[in-house]
Design a protein around this motif. Structure first.
Motif, mmCIF file in Angstrom:
data_model
loop_
_atom_site.group_PDB
_atom_site.id
_atom_site.type_symbol
_atom_site.label_atom_id
_atom_site.label_comp_id
_atom_site.label_asym_id
_atom_site.label_seq_id
_atom_site.Cartn_x
_atom_site.Cartn_y
_atom_site.Cartn_z
ATOM 1 N N ILE A 81 0.836 -1.202 0.000
ATOM 2 C CA ILE A 81 0.000 0.000 0.000
ATOM 3 C C ILE A 81 0.870 1.252 0.000
ATOM 4 O O ILE A 81 0.615 2.200 -0.735
ATOM 5 N N PHE A 82 1.928 1.228 0.805
ATOM 6 C CA PHE A 82 2.795 2.403 0.852
ATOM 7 C C PHE A 82 3.425 2.661 -0.517
ATOM 8 O O PHE A 82 3.456 3.781 -1.001
ATOM 9 N N GLN A 83 3.897 1.589 -1.150
ATOM 10 C CA GLN A 83 4.535 1.772 -2.455
ATOM 11 C C GLN A 83 3.529 2.241 -3.503
ATOM 12 O O GLN A 83 3.848 3.041 -4.370
ATOM 13 N N GLU A 84 2.311 1.735 -3.391
ATOM 14 C CA GLU A 84 1.295 2.168 -4.346
ATOM 15 C C GLU A 84 0.977 3.649 -4.141
ATOM 16 O O GLU A 84 0.809 4.394 -5.108
ATOM 17 N N TYR A 129 -0.688 13.715 2.352
ATOM 18 C CA TYR A 129 -1.130 13.180 1.070
ATOM 19 C C TYR A 129 -0.969 11.654 1.036
ATOM 20 O O TYR A 129 -1.903 10.929 0.698
ATOM 21 N N LEU A 130 0.206 11.185 1.408
ATOM 22 C CA LEU A 130 0.460 9.739 1.376
ATOM 23 C C LEU A 130 -0.480 8.999 2.323
ATOM 24 O O LEU A 130 -0.987 7.921 2.018
ATOM 25 N N TYR A 131 -0.727 9.604 3.480
ATOM 26 C CA TYR A 131 -1.617 8.971 4.453
ATOM 27 C C TYR A 131 -3.035 8.863 3.883
ATOM 28 O O TYR A 131 -3.666 7.806 3.969
ATOM 29 N N SER A 132 -3.480 9.943 3.267
ATOM 30 C CA SER A 132 -4.840 9.946 2.706
ATOM 31 C C SER A 132 -4.983 8.908 1.603
ATOM 32 O O SER A 132 -5.967 8.161 1.545
ATOM 33 N N VAL A 133 -3.973 8.875 0.720
ATOM 34 C CA VAL A 133 -4.021 7.923 -0.392
ATOM 35 C C VAL A 133 -3.970 6.482 0.128
ATOM 36 O O VAL A 133 -4.751 5.624 -0.294
ATOM 37 N N SER A 134 -3.075 6.242 1.075
ATOM 38 C CA SER A 134 -2.943 4.886 1.613
ATOM 39 C C SER A 134 -4.245 4.423 2.242
ATOM 40 O O SER A 134 -4.675 3.281 2.063
ATOM 41 N N LYS A 135 -4.847 5.330 2.978
ATOM 42 C CA LYS A 135 -6.092 4.985 3.653
ATOM 43 C C LYS A 135 -7.164 4.617 2.628
ATOM 44 O O LYS A 135 -7.861 3.602 2.766
ATOM 45 N N ARG A 136 -7.227 5.439 1.588
ATOM 46 C CA ARG A 136 -8.211 5.207 0.524
ATOM 47 C C ARG A 136 -7.945 3.863 -0.161
ATOM 48 O O ARG A 136 -8.841 3.058 -0.400
ATOM 49 N N LEU A 137 -6.670 3.609 -0.496
ATOM 50 C CA LEU A 137 -6.301 2.375 -1.199
ATOM 51 C C LEU A 137 -6.609 1.156 -0.347
ATOM 52 O O LEU A 137 -7.111 0.135 -0.830
ATOM 53 N N TRP A 138 -6.302 1.283 0.945
ATOM 54 C CA TRP A 138 -6.498 0.132 1.834
ATOM 55 C C TRP A 138 -7.985 -0.158 2.021
ATOM 56 O O TRP A 138 -8.419 -1.301 2.011
ATOM 57 N N LEU A 139 -8.757 0.907 2.131
ATOM 58 C CA LEU A 139 -10.202 0.748 2.259
ATOM 59 C C LEU A 139 -10.763 0.039 1.030
ATOM 60 O O LEU A 139 -11.578 -0.873 1.126
ATOM 61 N N LYS A 140 -10.271 0.456 -0.128
ATOM 62 C CA LYS A 140 -10.736 -0.166 -1.374
ATOM 63 C C LYS A 140 -10.373 -1.639 -1.423
ATOM 64 O O LYS A 140 -11.152 -2.469 -1.865
#
Lengths: 223, 365
Positions: free
Chosen positions: A82-85, A108-119
């Protein structure tokens, strides 16, 4: 000396944790101008695939994301993925040149990671609410869906490249990626002349296109 | 123009390698030939895809390299704070270790002190004691056996039954049906034939809502019959005003009663039962209600206390229901109900003579 009365005694014991927490919150909530400039540099470096920039961003942010993922039913590998994505999303945004630093890289990275992980959790039918961290988040929905489209295309190209076989793969890479001219290529690949190499390159390109577009049209139809 | 040359042109155009003159010509070609224009657009898109793929691939490789490198340098490490408990453990590991060792040492010291100060036990004594316990146990077992022998002997004669009713065989091997209310308060049941022989029995099934119980005669004195004289079938419900008779034990001797089917439903319209008009007394409960063809139409169960001669019988089909339930409980048990009557078209005294051997007094203790 009376140890109980000495404030330094406590400071020595608690300083490491406390110190960490203070600096952590500082980065999050105060944005001094020089930090901003530094981050701007990092973004530029990231867009150019510079090792140093990647390293700094990686070092500064990985732990936070790791906590986020593992505290929400993820594994060590999930955290890395997730972090790399998220870094790829940032990289894509940086490359497109429209990344205005209206928030911290960390946010930004935290927001994106959270979104990706939720998905990803939803994709696996695990509808779990993410535990709310102290981290603030920004709106990243568009960036994430744009990334998904690009990630799909990346997968299609990877698949097409893997399936055209050799020497096609190397031939196309030599021409399109390493920008070698046809003369150099015909020598390197042992073609009798540049025209033969050109012929071969044409056939290879057609095959690659066919493989790629077969998925691309399918993907767009389904999507 | 062949495709290879066209592609070459497109590529030179896209890479900006054309001369001004060539460019003008090519632009004209694109404008007039939509097919060529389409190919230019496609090629442009595809080359972009390829380049981007390659850059992304390199970036992904860099990420992995950095990850490896940072892990190697110890700048990032596997997350240790999986839960607060682990954090807590890590923080207080040392304290806990110290506490544990103090506890361990204390325990050792105490046990050492205790073992050194405690008086030595005599081995011989222990052995003796062991044997005594052995003897005691033997004596106890012997007493227990004697007691149970006595108990068995006492119980057989004399003791008055607490509950009584009637039951009749539904299977030649000694299965009887009676009312659940006859035996449900009894600790032990036995049955007594019309000739006066008491046989021990046990309850195999009881359903209070159906008011049906099934008993099994467990006695060596009981000889399985070759066939039952009456029939018990599902579809016999009896016709209104049809003459019926019943056999039961309102006293210590079998009693015959005669009547007719007076209503197809029971008390307050209960469809499980039917109403018969017959003289019945306590003790008749569980007795068969039989029509002139020797078919069991029900089990005599209750009577209305406020009216004379109003007696209710559980319809025979409920026996089938009870057997179905029983089968579910113990799947090896197959009770075969008698399907045909062998007492059809013979006069009543003959019928009763054959049937009475299958009707028993049920005693509950």
């Amino acid at each position: 000396m009376d140890k109980k009365g000495n404030p330094d005694f406590f400071k020595n014991i608690f300083y490491p944790t406390l110190g960490y927490q203070i600096s952590y919150f500082c980065i999050n909530y105060n944005t001094p101008v020089n930090t901003n400039l530094k981050e701007q540099e990092l973004i530029k470096g990231l867009a150019l695939n510079e090792k140093g920039a990647i390293e700094t961003i990686y070092k500064d942010n990985f732990t936070v994301i790791q906590h986020l993922i593992i505290n929400n039913n993820g594994s060590e590998d999930d955290a890395k993925d997730i972090f790399q994505e998220a870094l790829i999303v940032l990289y894509e945004k940086a490359k497109s040149g429209v990344f205005e630093l209206n928030c911290q890289i960390k946010t930004y990275l935290y927001s994106v990671s959270k979104r990706l992980w939720l998905k990803r959790l939803q994709k696996n039918n695990r509808f779990e609410l993410l535990a709310n961290g102290v981290e603030e988040t920004v709106h990243v929905e568009e960036d994430v869906s744009l990334h998904e489209k690009r990630d799909d295309e990346f997968g299609m190209m990877e698949h097409a490249m893997m399936n055209i076989g050799e020497p096609c793969k190397s031939l196309l890479e030599a021409y399109y990626i390493y920008k070698q001219n046809m003369q150099e290529i015909s020598e390197a690949f042992g073609y009798t002349n540049a025209d033969n190499a050109k012929n071969q390159k044409y056939k290879c390109l057609m095959r690659l296109k066919k493989l790629f577009f077969a998925q691309y049209k399918n993907g767009n139809k389904n999507g | 123009m062949d495709d290879i040359r066209l592609l070459e042109m497109i590529e030179r155009y896209l890479q900006g390698e054309m001369t001004e003159e060539e460019k003008i010509l090519f632009k004209e070609l694109r404008r007039t030939n939509p097919e060529v224009d389409q190919k230019v657009v496609e090629q442009h898109f595809f080359i972009n895809q390829m380049e981007r793929f390659n850059e992304d691939k390199k970036f992904r490789a860099s990420l992995n390299e950095v990850h490896e490198q940072l892990t190697g340098e110890g700048n990032i490490k596997p997350y240790s704070g999986k839960s607060k408990v682990i954090q807590l453990w890590n923080r207080s590991k040392r304290t806990i270790a110290v506490a544990a060792s103090i506890a361990g040492i204390t325990a050792l010291v105490i046990s050492a002190v205790v073992s050194s100060l405690a008086p030595k036990t005599d081995k011989a004594q222990i052995e003796n004691l062991g044997r005594k316990i052995d003897i005691l146990e033997k004596n106890q077992n012997h007493t227990r056996r004697e007691l149970s022998d006595v108990k068995n002997k006492i119980e057989i004669p004399g003791e008055p039954a607490k509950f009584g009713g009637t039951g009749f065989l539904i299977d030649t091997r000694g299965y009887l049906v009676t009312n659940a209310h006859v035996i449900n308060k009894a600790e032990r049941v036995s049955v007594q034939s019309q000739s006066g022989v008491e046989l021990s029995a046990r309850k195999v099934f009881s359903d209070d809502s159906l008011d049906i119980a099934i008993l099994k005669i467990d006695d060596n004195l009981f000889k399985p019959l070759s066939a039952l004289p009456y029939a018990i079938t599902k579809n016999i419900s009896g016709d209104l005003a049809e003459p019926i008779f019943t056999l039961g034990y309102p006293k210590d001797e079998i009693v015959y009663g005669e009547g007719y089917l007076s209503a197809k439903t029971g008390y307050k319209g209960d469809s499980l039962t039917c109403q018969i008009s017959v003289s019945a007394n306590p003790g008749n409960s569980g007795g068969p209600v039989i029509n002139k063809n020797g078919e069991v139409i029900g089990i005599l169960s209750t009577r209305q206390t406020t009216a004379e001669g109003v007696v209710f019988a559980i319809k025979a089909k409920n026996i089938f229901k009870a057997l179905d339930d029983l089968k579910k409980d113990s799947n090896n048990l197959h009770i075969k109900l008698p399907a045909t009557s062998s007492v059809k078209n013979i006069d009543r005294p003959q019928q009763v003579k054959k049937i009475q051997d299958c009707v028993f007094m049920v005693k509950g203790y």
